[in-house]
Design an enzyme around this catalytic site. Structure first.
Site, PDB file in Angstrom:
ATOM      1  N   THR A 227       0.820  -1.227   0.000  1.00 15.84           N
ATOM      2  CA  THR A 227       0.000   0.000   0.000  1.00 15.84           C
ATOM      3  C   THR A 227       0.841   1.258   0.000  1.00 15.84           C
ATOM      4  O   THR A 227       1.945   1.281   0.487  1.00 15.84           O
ATOM      5  CB  THR A 227      -0.863   0.019   1.287  1.00 15.84           C
ATOM      6  OG1 THR A 227      -1.555  -1.176   1.312  1.00 15.84           O
ATOM      7  CG2 THR A 227      -1.785   1.206   1.374  1.00 15.84           C
TER       8      THR A 227
ATOM      9  N   THR B  31      -3.013   0.480  -3.459  1.00 19.51           N
ATOM     10  CA  THR B  31      -2.191  -0.670  -3.069  1.00 19.51           C
ATOM     11  C   THR B  31      -2.254  -1.820  -4.061  1.00 19.51           C
ATOM     12  O   THR B  31      -3.171  -1.920  -4.873  1.00 19.51           O
ATOM     13  CB  THR B  31      -2.659  -1.192  -1.691  1.00 19.51           C
ATOM     14  OG1 THR B  31      -1.706  -2.109  -1.165  1.00 19.51           O
ATOM     15  CG2 THR B  31      -4.001  -1.875  -1.755  1.00 19.51           C
TER      16      THR B  31
ATOM     17  N   ASN C 166      -1.764  -4.592  -2.222  1.00 19.18           N
ATOM     18  CA  ASN C 166      -1.908  -5.346  -0.984  1.00 19.18           C
ATOM     19  C   ASN C 166      -0.520  -5.643  -0.422  1.00 19.18           C
ATOM     20  O   ASN C 166       0.108  -4.763   0.126  1.00 19.18           O
ATOM     21  CB  ASN C 166      -2.755  -6.608  -1.136  1.00 19.18           C
ATOM     22  CG  ASN C 166      -3.142  -7.160   0.234  1.00 19.18           C
ATOM     23  OD1 ASN C 166      -3.175  -6.408   1.195  1.00 19.18           O
ATOM     24  ND2 ASN C 166      -3.415  -8.436   0.327  1.00 19.18           N
TER      25      ASN C 166
ATOM     26  N   ASP D 185      -7.509 -10.031   1.121  1.00 18.82           N
ATOM     27  CA  ASP D 185      -8.281  -9.173   2.041  1.00 18.82           C
ATOM     28  C   ASP D 185      -9.694  -9.702   2.271  1.00 18.82           C
ATOM     29  O   ASP D 185     -10.409  -9.200   3.145  1.00 18.82           O
ATOM     30  CB  ASP D 185      -8.350  -7.734   1.509  1.00 18.82           C
ATOM     31  CG  ASP D 185      -7.143  -6.912   1.957  1.00 18.82           C
ATOM     32  OD1 ASP D 185      -6.414  -7.356   2.857  1.00 18.82           O
ATOM     33  OD2 ASP D 185      -6.936  -5.817   1.403  1.00 18.82           O
TER      34      ASP D 185
ATOM     35  N   SER E 260     -11.420  -3.307   3.039  1.00 21.75           N
ATOM     36  CA  SER E 260     -10.109  -2.654   3.108  1.00 21.75           C
ATOM     37  C   SER E 260      -9.964  -1.848   4.393  1.00 21.75           C
ATOM     38  O   SER E 260     -10.955  -1.462   5.014  1.00 21.75           O
ATOM     39  CB  SER E 260      -9.974  -1.711   1.912  1.00 21.75           C
ATOM     40  OG  SER E 260      -8.790  -0.959   2.006  1.00 21.75           O
ATOM     41  N   SER E 261      -8.726  -1.580   4.745  1.00 15.37           N
ATOM     42  CA  SER E 261      -8.449  -0.656   5.853  1.00 15.37           C
ATOM     43  C   SER E 261      -7.924   0.685   5.337  1.00 15.37           C
ATOM     44  O   SER E 261      -7.561   1.550   6.137  1.00 15.37           O
ATOM     45  CB  SER E 261      -7.383  -1.247   6.779  1.00 15.37           C
ATOM     46  OG  SER E 261      -7.836  -2.442   7.352  1.00 15.37           O
TER      47      SER E 261
ATOM     48  N   GLY F 170       0.024   0.043   5.710  1.00 13.84           N
ATOM     49  CA  GLY F 170       0.203  -0.753   6.925  1.00 13.84           C
ATOM     50  C   GLY F 170      -1.018  -1.550   7.324  1.00 13.84           C
ATOM     51  O   GLY F 170      -1.203  -1.832   8.506  1.00 13.84           O
ATOM     52  N   GLY F 171      -1.867  -1.909   6.350  1.00 13.23           N
ATOM     53  CA  GLY F 171      -3.039  -2.720   6.656  1.00 13.23           C
ATOM     54  C   GLY F 171      -3.897  -2.014   7.705  1.00 13.23           C
ATOM     55  O   GLY F 171      -4.116  -0.795   7.616  1.00 13.23           O
TER      56      GLY F 171
HETATM   57  O1  DON Z   1      -6.806  -2.690   1.684  1.00  9.51           O
HETATM   58  C1  DON Z   1      -6.200  -3.041   2.679  1.00  9.51           C
HETATM   59  O2  DON Z   1      -6.574  -2.838   3.803  1.00  9.51           O
HETATM   60  C2  DON Z   1      -4.862  -3.741   2.503  1.00  9.51           C
HETATM   61  N1  DON Z   1      -4.830  -4.372   1.219  1.00  9.51           N
HETATM   62  C3  DON Z   1      -3.773  -2.746   2.675  1.00  9.51           C
HETATM   63  C4  DON Z   1      -2.422  -3.350   2.495  1.00  9.51           C
HETATM   64  C5  DON Z   1      -1.329  -2.574   3.071  1.00  9.51           C
HETATM   65  O3  DON Z   1      -1.514  -1.569   3.695  1.00  9.51           O
HETATM   66  C6  DON Z   1       0.020  -3.143   2.881  1.00  9.51           C
HETATM   67  N2  DON Z   1       1.007  -2.183   3.157  1.00  9.51           N
HETATM   68  N3  DON Z   1       1.774  -1.781   3.672  1.00  9.51           N
END
Ligand code: DON
Length: 567
Positions: free
Chosen positions: A378, A396, A398, A420, A449-450, A470-471
């Protein structure tokens, strides 16, 4: 529960081993009068600046940044992924665009389970089957058509130049490619592009040229969405999917459409926040948390004192329990948004808050609502321009480098966003998030998603734009960046640099940035009953703070790469 916790831990390790944390390139916080771009990469921020300086508006610059990131930040910037945008126009209109990936039509609920019903975790992370139908190209074109002022060819020019002529790898660019080399080498398309022919590692100072990607970008620039979702690129995507076990068809590509959605709005002190609604969980969680924080008088406590952290953690805990159960794609599940955001519900939810005792996540479940029928690495960037437009974009693939599959002949990586989804109820994904029915896999559905692009206004004027990588930590970090400005009047650099905490209900851990929390504070939190885990960094974020004197201050997390460009 313990089996789940163990899996969560292992999967978190998988994720964080891919998560690029580096302090090699420290951003310069800076204030500008006419326009500012904050993104994870210097070339991309400068691409946005170039467009602003030729008179383009923030949307024009956003499109330039997104396509440039696809070239210079291949691990996360993308055309093979998706994301979300929140924007505030010079006329005061606020809108959000969902260009999240969708499950292909041939996706099935159990596609990542073996014949015994066991979840095969790797399948939703690596290889063709991990990819959702990409939304970024449609999203950028849709946004540009509605709010942009420059032609697609013009705003894509910097990205095409960077791909065709190449760019000089920084130390962290090189390291990120080298770290992913083994997994990239499993796929011919990726090997040809992201590994040197002699297998030597990349070094800072190497020129990185992407001719196939340049041609793909040119097809988009000249033909618009047809230049990606059909024609040569469309065919190349489908061929690659067929070679690597994927199921995306030309029809899936042709049918992809991004969606304008009403923002989630909330008030906090003198601020109005506009956030992303489902299928992002960012807006709902942030609104729930801000409302619970008001109930527990967060403003009475000093930043990151044990009592402050305790209140944040308990609000996050309750909200993530709702997130994981109730949230998913609103076009597929009826989500009780109004109920989840009702003030009475939220004050009831936090009413058992004990100022000196942590709750246990095992005893906190999701809220119960009767009237809902189940139908079934992301990156973030912000742009503010001289005209009063402000845009926040979270986008992202992901995981870092997505599915590790590059479309041969087209030069771009595909996402692994299918991870996800909740592949099996109770099974954690790579971020340790445990999902439920609302986020189960269905054809054409968007995975939860976050990502949390956020814009806050004060007295009707934008004052804050932010989001990150960062998810689930995107949500908690973005919220803390905002609180740092709102409660403690921090400037952009202070707000983004302040130490962070994270709690996501399960696993029942209170993560703190270990270097910056004193033993006294940690001990006190432990006495309250929190399982405190000290970790290195929580999320990589980028913000803009717009000051009353008209200056626009940008800051990118010094926890990682990032670059502020402005004029
Ligand atoms: O959409 C989401 O919540 C995840 N796919 C985000 C992934 C993410 O932040 C990875 N990164 N650092």
């Amino acid at each position: 529960m313990s089996r789940i916790l163990l899996k969560t831990l292992l999967l978190s390790l998988f994720f964080f081993s891919q998560f690029e944390l580096t302090s090699a390139q420290v951003s310069q916080p800076a204030s500008f009068q006419n326009g500012v771009v904050t993104s994870a990469d210097r070339y991309a921020s400068e691409a946005g600046l170039e467009i602003l300086q030729m008179g383009g508006n923030a949307i024009d610059a956003v499109v330039a940044v997104q396509f440039a990131l696809a070239v210079t930040l291949p691990r996360a910037g993308n055309i093979g992924g998706g994301g979300f945008m929140v924007l505030h126009t010079r006329d005061g209109e606020i809108n959000t665009l969902d260009f999240r990936e969708k499950a292909p039509a041939r996706a099935t609920r159990d596609m990542y389970l073996d014949e015994d019903g066991e979840y095969i975790s790797d399948k939703s992370k690596v290889g063709g089957l991990a990819s959702g139908v990409p939304g970024t190209v449609d999203g950028m074109i849709t946004a540009l058509e509605r709010y942009g002022t420059l032609a697609l060819e013009i705003v894509m020019e910097p990205a095409i130049r960077l791909a065709e002529d190449g760019y000089i790898l920084s130390h962290s660019h090189a390291r990120s490619l080298n770290n992913a080399a083994e997994r990239l080498s499993r796929f011919d398309g990726s090997k040809d592009i992201f590994l040197k022919p002699d297998g030597a590692p990349w070094k800072a100072g190497d020129l990185f040229v992407q001719k196939d990607l340049a041609e793909s970008l040119k097809r988009i620039a000249s033909m618009g969405r047809r230049g990606f979702y059909s024609g040569l690129t469309g065919r190349l995507i489908v061929e690659e999917m067929n070679r690597t076990g994927g199921i995306i068809t030309l029809r899936d590509l042709r049918d992809y459409k991004s969606v304008w959605r009403n923002p989630v709005k909330t008030e906090f002190h003198d601020f109005e926040l506009y956030m992303m609604p489902p299928p992002s969980s960012g807006g709902i969680v942030m609104k729930q948390v801000l409302n619970m924080l008001s109930e527990v008088n967060i403003e009475e406590y000093s930043l990151n004192s044990a009592d402050y952290v305790h209140r944040l953690a308990e609000s996050f805990r309750r909200s993530f329990a709702d997130r994981n159960y109730w949230l998913g794609d609103p076009d597929y599940s009826e989500i009780p948004v109004a109920e989840l955001l009702e003030q009475k519900y939220l004050s009831d939810r936090i009413s058992d808050f004990d100022p000196t005792m942590a709750s246990s996540s095992e005893s906190i479940s999701h809220g119960k609502f009767n009237d809902v029928i189940e139908s079934d690495e992301t990156t973030h960037f912000n742009v503010a321009d001289q005209y009063g437009n402000v845009v926040a974009v979270n986008t992202t693939l992901n995981g870092s480098f997505g599915s590790f599959v590059t479309v041969s002949g087209a030069g771009f990586l595909m996402n692994n966003e299918m991870d996800d989804f909740s592949a099996k109820p109770g099974e954690p994904n790579m971020f340790g998030l445990i999902g439920a029915e609302a986020n189960s896999i269905e054809p054409g559905k968007r995975m939860l998603s976050s990502m949390s692009p956020t814009i806050a206004l004060k007295n009707g004027k934008p004052v804050f734009a932010g989001g990150g990588a960062g998810g689930p930590r995107i949500i908690t970090a973005t919220l803390q960046n905002f609180l740092n400005m709102a409660l403690f009047e921090m400037n952009a650099n202070q707000a983004i640099s302040a130490p962070r905490i994270h709690h996501q209900w399960l696993p029942d851990n209170l993560y703190v940035e270990g270097l910056y929390f004193s033993d006294d504070t940690v001990r006190r939190l432990e006495e309250y009953g929190h399982r405190v885990e000290k970790i290195g960094s929580i999320a990589l974020t980028h913000i803009i703070i717009l000051n009353e004197d008209g200056m626009m201050s940008g800051a990118s997390d010094s926890r990682g790469d990032g670059y502020v460009a402005g004029y």
